[in-house]
Design a protein around this motif. Structure first.
Motif, PDB file in Angstrom:
ATOM      1  N   VAL A 261      76.074  98.282  57.135  1.00 21.50           N
ATOM      2  CA  VAL A 261      76.213  97.370  56.093  1.00 21.50           C
ATOM      3  C   VAL A 261      74.742  96.614  55.619  1.00 21.50           C
ATOM      4  O   VAL A 261      74.171  96.091  56.563  1.00 21.50           O
ATOM      5  N   VAL A 262      74.269  96.623  54.377  1.00 22.96           N
ATOM      6  CA  VAL A 262      72.951  96.200  54.203  1.00 22.96           C
ATOM      7  C   VAL A 262      73.462  95.216  53.214  1.00 22.96           C
ATOM      8  O   VAL A 262      73.744  95.485  52.092  1.00 22.96           O
ATOM      9  N   VAL A 263      73.062  93.787  53.602  1.00 26.23           N
ATOM     10  CA  VAL A 263      73.617  92.772  52.656  1.00 26.23           C
ATOM     11  C   VAL A 263      72.257  92.367  51.667  1.00 26.23           C
ATOM     12  O   VAL A 263      71.024  92.128  52.316  1.00 26.23           O
ATOM     13  N   CYS A 264      72.288  92.526  50.551  1.00 24.62           N
ATOM     14  CA  CYS A 264      71.381  92.367  49.613  1.00 24.62           C
ATOM     15  C   CYS A 264      71.712  91.463  48.464  1.00 24.62           C
ATOM     16  O   CYS A 264      71.666  91.530  47.291  1.00 24.62           O
ATOM     17  N   ALA A 265      72.382  90.430  48.910  1.00 20.11           N
ATOM     18  CA  ALA A 265      73.364  89.329  47.873  1.00 20.11           C
ATOM     19  C   ALA A 265      72.418  88.158  47.195  1.00 20.11           C
ATOM     20  O   ALA A 265      72.804  87.286  46.489  1.00 20.11           O
ATOM     21  N   GLY A 266      71.103  88.194  48.119  1.00 21.63           N
ATOM     22  CA  GLY A 266      70.247  87.023  47.732  1.00 21.63           C
ATOM     23  C   GLY A 266      70.359  85.962  48.503  1.00 21.63           C
ATOM     24  O   GLY A 266      71.292  85.754  49.442  1.00 21.63           O
ATOM     25  N   ALA A 267      69.510  84.896  48.275  1.00 19.55           N
ATOM     26  CA  ALA A 267      69.269  83.973  49.475  1.00 19.55           C
ATOM     27  C   ALA A 267      70.475  82.893  49.525  1.00 19.55           C
ATOM     28  O   ALA A 267      70.522  81.869  50.200  1.00 19.55           O
ATOM     29  N   THR A 533      72.357  94.585  58.460  1.00 20.73           N
ATOM     30  CA  THR A 533      70.972  94.408  57.944  1.00 20.73           C
ATOM     31  C   THR A 533      70.880  93.700  56.790  1.00 20.73           C
ATOM     32  O   THR A 533      71.858  93.445  55.945  1.00 20.73           O
ATOM     33  N   VAL A 534      70.054  92.548  56.612  1.00 19.59           N
ATOM     34  CA  VAL A 534      69.724  91.737  55.606  1.00 19.59           C
ATOM     35  C   VAL A 534      68.262  92.079  54.839  1.00 19.59           C
ATOM     36  O   VAL A 534      67.471  92.200  55.634  1.00 19.59           O
ATOM     37  N   ALA A 535      68.632  92.304  53.618  1.00 20.86           N
ATOM     38  CA  ALA A 535      67.196  92.692  53.037  1.00 20.86           C
ATOM     39  C   ALA A 535      67.175  92.142  51.711  1.00 20.86           C
ATOM     40  O   ALA A 535      67.576  92.825  50.558  1.00 20.86           O
ATOM     41  N   ASP A 536      66.703  91.066  51.658  1.00 21.84           N
ATOM     42  CA  ASP A 536      66.411  90.461  50.225  1.00 21.84           C
ATOM     43  C   ASP A 536      65.696  89.041  50.377  1.00 21.84           C
ATOM     44  O   ASP A 536      64.927  88.964  51.460  1.00 21.84           O
ATOM     45  N   ALA A 537      65.636  88.052  49.364  1.00 18.98           N
ATOM     46  CA  ALA A 537      64.713  87.144  49.713  1.00 18.98           C
ATOM     47  C   ALA A 537      64.965  86.040  50.556  1.00 18.98           C
ATOM     48  O   ALA A 537      64.180  85.032  50.907  1.00 18.98           O
ATOM     49  N   SER A 538      66.381  86.005  51.222  1.00 23.71           N
ATOM     50  CA  SER A 538      66.776  85.403  52.266  1.00 23.71           C
ATOM     51  C   SER A 538      65.947  85.451  53.489  1.00 23.71           C
ATOM     52  O   SER A 538      65.775  84.675  54.347  1.00 23.71           O
ATOM     53  N   VAL A 539      65.334  86.671  53.814  1.00 22.38           N
ATOM     54  CA  VAL A 539      64.583  87.034  55.086  1.00 22.38           C
ATOM     55  C   VAL A 539      63.249  86.508  55.073  1.00 22.38           C
ATOM     56  O   VAL A 539      62.361  86.433  55.883  1.00 22.38           O
ATOM     57  N   ALA A 546      54.132  82.734  44.511  1.00 21.44           N
ATOM     58  CA  ALA A 546      54.180  83.556  43.401  1.00 21.44           C
ATOM     59  C   ALA A 546      55.827  83.457  43.159  1.00 21.44           C
ATOM     60  O   ALA A 546      56.673  83.243  43.830  1.00 21.44           O
ATOM     61  N   ASN A 547      56.365  84.076  41.929  1.00 22.40           N
ATOM     62  CA  ASN A 547      57.501  84.408  41.621  1.00 22.40           C
ATOM     63  C   ASN A 547      58.056  85.258  42.548  1.00 22.40           C
ATOM     64  O   ASN A 547      57.293  86.016  43.098  1.00 22.40           O
ATOM     65  N   THR A 548      59.348  85.195  42.732  1.00 18.35           N
ATOM     66  CA  THR A 548      59.936  85.966  44.063  1.00 18.35           C
ATOM     67  C   THR A 548      60.442  87.418  43.733  1.00 18.35           C
ATOM     68  O   THR A 548      60.793  88.133  44.551  1.00 18.35           O
TER      69      THR A 548
END
Length: 573
Positions: A261-267, A533-539, A546-548
């Motif tokens: 499972v890859v969590v990409c739900a944001g920070a 796995t987590v893959a978004d701005a939360s990491v 900069a803008n994210t």
């Protein structure tokens, strides 16, 4: 979609910027079954709503169509000591916040990523991430070793020869800083005045959904996409994540098994999913009645955003932008506060020729000022009384006094630059931009608001005494020209007016696996939990300058490469 697979190799949670990248890159191997789950609506090619395609994005923020409804955050304590809360506009639509943001496409500075590596995120220094910045982009203006020419995200600028009178006036006013004019904020890393880069082609937004989920990608038989579907819970088998329980559009539930499972739900949503699954600070989980699966104290901590202010200015008619001209932001200023304990290039300012979609907005400039390298830190927690509900968010803006000092000093500088013969020399013409509920209602796109704002615009263009009265009413009596010379009043105003720029990050911080406060290792794998796995701005260990959005896409590209590498070992360059 009606027929969800019961089992996949990779289940991607969240169809935002990172999730779209993951779906594209991981489904490139036809032997890997991939499911992408998005809580908001889909925007397939040819069916993207006109308001999302628009180069002028501000109307998207007024209403709940494309954002998480009811989401808000504690911002800071005002001058009266009370905690101030504000609605938090996080995208809930395919493409996530890349479908509703201002389309800014700046990367940040090399020092930002070198700091990530120094903080324990091995392999994330500037030289490590640059190939992925190049991979994601097609830069339409700049070439050379720092830029990509074949990536899915087009990046362009409105260059000085094409500037309208407003942009020329802003640049002349900003020249008073003594900083040079530069072309490429993604390749020139010193302070200066830049045309801001944005993700756009042919005057239309290119979201992560448009860039990565094109018709060819969607046609892959091994990729399934479902929209208006939420993840009710992660499914665990001991300390291994084995899939997820999905809440379907009709309210029914379906379990999908997954090898990963890859969590990409944001920070904001990613740490909430981990906490509900029992991954997080043990004491907090127990207070919420949640069984502790992995005691990771860093989940929900290290929440960061750029503390910001928005200032408006009445524009003389010759500087106004026709409503038919959709892109309104032309000039950005990267500068250094020079205050003790602060880095270089720690402040950022943009200027827009439009304060709203309507006739009233066309008569106003809008300046966004923020701390480019903040020191303040907040945190996110579940509500113990309702752990499955919206998370409790505290941005903690200005919790570090250096951020208050810099915003106050830079606001004074901004007032000095904007109250200029090049723009409007009247100190009464500059005032705090307001986002009160009444202003938000007036900003909804409808015929009634069009008529009201047209009338207000005519009144604003009337006699100067009437205009000053109207601006005084809109600003709540705050006279920026006057408080600029009063340190105490200026700081009180900053405390009351500060907000975040919707750049939430850091809540599942990446770091060394031996670091008790790290949540994921440098590959994005959740420490102490298998299959997740987590893959978004939360990491992000810290905010880039900069803008994210583009940094988030880069993160997803790099982590996707790591996940795919056992089967595909190509060079990202």
């Amino acid at each position: 979609m009606s027929d969800l697979p019961s089992a996949v190799d990779v289940l991607i949670v969240g169809g935002g910027s990172a999730g779209c990248v993951m779906a594209n890159r991981l489904s490139a191997d036809p032997g890997r079954r991939v499911l992408l789950v998005e809580a908001g609506q889909d925007t397939p090619p040819g069916q993207v709503p006109a308001e999302i395609l628009d180069s002028y994005p501000m109307p998207l923020f007024f209403g709940d169509t494309y954002i998480w409804p009811g989401l808000d955050a504690a911002v800071t304590r005002g001058a009266d000591g009370r905690v101030r809360r504000r609605a938090y506009e996080q995208g809930r639509v395919m493409g996530g916040s890349s479908s509703i943001n201002v389309q800014a496409a700046n990367r940040g500075l090399p020092r930002d990523y070198d700091a990530w590596a120094a903080a324990g995120a091995a392999g994330w220094a500037w030289e490590d991430v640059l190939p992925y910045f190049r991979r994601l982009e097609t830069d339409l203006d700049c070439d050379g070793p720092l830029h990509g020419r074949n990536g899915p995200v087009p990046i362009r600028r409105i260059l000085e020869p094409s500037w309208p009178p407003f942009a020329q006036a802003v640049a002349r006013a900003f020249d008073a800083t003594g900083l040079p004019r530069r072309l490429d904020q993604n390749g020139e890393f010193e302070d200066g005045i830049f045309p801001p880069a944005f993700s756009n082609r042919d005057d239309a937004r290119v979201s992560a959904a448009a860039a990565y989920l094109d018709a060819r990608t969607r046609a892959r038989r091994n990729l399934a996409i479902t929209a208006r579907t939420e993840v009710a819970a992660l499914v665990l088998d001991g300390r291994r994540v084995a899939g997820a329980l999905l809440r379907l559009p009709d309210g029914g539930l379906q379990r999908v098994a997954a090898r990963r499972v890859v969590v990409c739900a944001g920070a904001l949503q990613s740490p909430a999913l981990l906490l509900r699954a029992g991954i997080g600070p043990a004491e907090h989980l127990r207070a919420c009645g949640i069984t502790v699966v992995a005691d990771r104290p860093g989940v929900g901590e290290n929440l960061r955003d750029h503390p910001a202010l928005t200032i408006a200015q009445y524009l003389p008619r010759p500087l106004r932008l026709p409503l038919s001209y959709r892109r309104a932001s032309f000039v950005a200023l990267r500068s250094s506060s020079g205050l003790p304990g602060c880095s270089a290039s720690d402040m950022y300012l943009t200027a827009s020729a439009r304060g709203g979609w309507h006739a009233l907005g066309a008569s106003l400039a809008l300046y966004f000022l923020w701390v480019n390298q903040p020191h303040s830190v907040g945190r996110l927690r579940l509500n113990p009384a309702d752990p499955s509900g919206l998370p409790d968010i505290d941005l903690g803006l200005l919790s570090d006094p250096r951020d208050l000092d810099r915003l106050a000093a830079s606001l004074r500088d901004l007032i000095g630059l904007a109250v200029s013969p090049h723009l409007n020399p009247d100190p009464a013409a500059i005032f705090p931009a307001s986002f009160t509920p009444a202003i938000k209602r007036l900003s909804r796109v409808n015929a009634r608001n069009r008529r009201i704002t047209a009338l207000l615009a005519r009144l604003l263009d009337g006699p100067a005494p009437l205009r000053r009265l109207m601006l005084r009413l809109v600003s709540g009596g705050v006279a920026l020209g006057r408080i600029a010379s009063d340190d105490a009043a200026l700081r009180d105003f900053v405390r009351d007016a500060v907000f975040g720029v919707w750049h939430a990050s850091g809540t599942c911080r990446m770091g060394d696996p031996d670091d008790a406060r790290a949540v994921v290792d440098p590959s994005g794998q959740v420490i102490g939990v298998e299959g997740l796995t987590v893959a978004d701005a939360s990491v992000m260990p810290s905010l880039p300058s900069a803008n994210t959005n583009v940094p988030t896409i880069m993160i997803a590209e790099k982590i996707a490469d790591a996940l795919a590498s056992p089967l595909r070992g190509d060079d990202p360059t």
